[in-house]
Design an enzyme around this catalytic site. Structure first.
Site, short mmCIF file in Angstrom:
data_model
loop_
_atom_site.label_atom_id
_atom_site.label_comp_id
_atom_site.label_asym_id
_atom_site.label_seq_id
_atom_site.Cartn_x
_atom_site.Cartn_y
_atom_site.Cartn_z
N HIS A 79 -0.91 10.87 -2.54
CA HIS A 79 -2.23 10.51 -2.02
C HIS A 79 -3.20 11.69 -1.92
O HIS A 79 -4.32 11.64 -2.42
CB HIS A 79 -2.08 9.87 -0.63
CG HIS A 79 -3.37 9.40 -0.05
ND1 HIS A 79 -4.21 10.23 0.68
CD2 HIS A 79 -4.01 8.21 -0.11
CE1 HIS A 79 -5.27 9.56 1.06
NE2 HIS A 79 -5.19 8.34 0.59
N GLU A 92 -4.80 3.74 -8.21
CA GLU A 92 -6.02 4.36 -7.70
C GLU A 92 -6.18 5.75 -8.31
O GLU A 92 -5.30 6.60 -8.18
CB GLU A 92 -6.00 4.44 -6.17
CG GLU A 92 -7.35 5.00 -5.68
CD GLU A 92 -7.46 5.21 -4.19
OE1 GLU A 92 -6.68 4.61 -3.41
OE2 GLU A 92 -8.33 6.01 -3.79
N ASP A 135 -1.47 6.10 -5.68
CA ASP A 135 -2.54 7.08 -5.88
C ASP A 135 -2.10 8.10 -6.91
O ASP A 135 -0.97 8.59 -6.85
CB ASP A 135 -2.83 7.80 -4.56
CG ASP A 135 -3.13 6.83 -3.43
OD1 ASP A 135 -4.24 6.30 -3.40
OD2 ASP A 135 -2.21 6.59 -2.60
N GLU A 150 0.30 -0.74 -4.73
CA GLU A 150 -0.82 0.19 -4.91
C GLU A 150 -0.27 1.60 -4.85
O GLU A 150 0.67 1.88 -4.09
CB GLU A 150 -1.83 -0.01 -3.78
CG GLU A 150 -3.10 0.83 -3.88
CD GLU A 150 -3.08 2.15 -3.13
OE1 GLU A 150 -4.06 2.89 -3.21
OE2 GLU A 150 -2.06 2.45 -2.45
N HIS A 187 0.83 -1.21 0.00
CA HIS A 187 0.00 0.00 0.00
C HIS A 187 0.87 1.25 0.00
O HIS A 187 1.66 1.46 0.92
CB HIS A 187 -0.88 -0.03 1.25
CG HIS A 187 -1.90 1.05 1.31
ND1 HIS A 187 -2.01 1.92 2.36
CD2 HIS A 187 -2.87 1.41 0.42
CE1 HIS A 187 -3.01 2.75 2.15
NE2 HIS A 187 -3.56 2.47 0.97
O1 G3P Z 1 -7.00 1.13 -2.34
C1 G3P Z 1 -7.02 0.96 -0.98
C2 G3P Z 1 -6.71 2.25 -0.25
O2 G3P Z 1 -5.55 2.82 -0.80
C3 G3P Z 1 -7.83 3.24 -0.29
O3 G3P Z 1 -7.69 4.26 0.64
O4 G3P Z 1 -7.15 6.53 1.38
O5 G3P Z 1 -5.41 4.77 1.43
O6 G3P Z 1 -6.16 5.72 -0.73
P1 G3P Z 1 -6.57 5.35 0.68
CA CA Z 2 -4.92 4.50 -2.22
#
Ligand code: G3P
Ligand code: CA
Length: 229
Positions: free
Chosen positions: A48, A100, A35, A33, A6
């Site tokens: 993020h 994301e 953003d 993952e 993450h």
């Molecule tokens: O995709 C899972 C997670 O990343 C979603 O929440 O706020 O960490 O981007 P956030």
């Molecule tokens: Ca995310």
């Protein structure tokens, strides 16, 4: 169960930086993952929040900064805010990538970048998964790309997910740790979809989710979760 790094290895390195992604890959994750937002010049950058305040030594909205301005802030330990293309170049097929869609109107620019990486650098459709809490952007992505995996993100109970899944043809429903319940996992699996859960940092949570048959978890501590046995 698939363990997803993450924001890379966001618990042990500055989140969403090349250092963090390299750390996750070195830990052995099969997927990272990240953003994505678009900056003022249109480039896709990996961060993020909509503002750079929390994760860098700068201030202001990503969407109002030029790439040069963003390159000149410190995202932690001397790391920069990376371009999405820089992350793909770094990872270089060593892991799959869950992108994301975080900033506004990034669905089509992301689609265009992935198309280029598939054509020019040998990436495959299966190397990517697109997710978002912004379901309109998932629809925008699906309208231009019928094949790439989509994960529908929900911050709370996924009201109406059956209808939306019918429209978006996703691969997974992505739930928060506090929302996931045995009956819900069964309902999602009954549709032929996977259940992915964020953000799972404790081994007792991982073990509980394993008993529920959850398919993947996002974690800030990939080394800890991968090597606990
Ligand atoms: O995709 C899972 C997670 O990343 C979603 O929440 O706020 O960490 O981007 P956030
Ligand atoms: Ca995310």
């Amino acid at each position: 169960m698939l363990i997803i790094g993450h924001r890379g290895a966001g618990g042990t390195a500055p989140e969403n930086t090349l250092k963090s992604f390299e750390k996750a890959v070195q830990a052995g994750v099969k997927m990272i993952e990240l953003d994505v937002h678009q900056c003022a010049g249109g480039e896709l950058v990996v961060i993020h929040d909509e503002k750079i305040n929390r994760t860098t030594n700068g201030k202001g909205l990503v969407s109002e900064k030029t790439l040069t301005e963003l390159e000149n802030v410190d995202a932690g330990q001397g790391e920069k805010i990376p371009l999405l293309s820089e992350v793909l170049d770094l990872v270089d097929h060593r892991a799959m990538i869950n992108i994301e869609l975080k900033g506004a109107r990034v669905a089509v620019p992301v689609y265009e970048l992935l198309k280029k990486y598939k054509k020019d650098f040998g990436w495959n459709t299966d190397d990517f998964c697109i997710s978002s809490f912004d379901h309109q952007q998932l629809s925008d992505f699906r309208n231009v790309d019928r094949k790439t995996k989509i994960g529908i993100l929900y911050p709370r109970y996924p009201h109406g997910f059956v209808k939306l899944a019918d429209e978006l043809q996703p691969f997974s429903i992505n739930l928060s740790l506090r929302t996931v319940k045995p009956g819900l996992v069964k309902e999602i699996h009954a549709l032929g979809l996977e259940v992915w859960v964020y953000t799972v940092n404790e081994l007792f949570d991982l073990e509980h989710l394993e008993t529920l048959g959850v398919d993947a978890v996002f974690t800030n501590y990939p080394a800890k979760l991968l090597h606990h046995n």
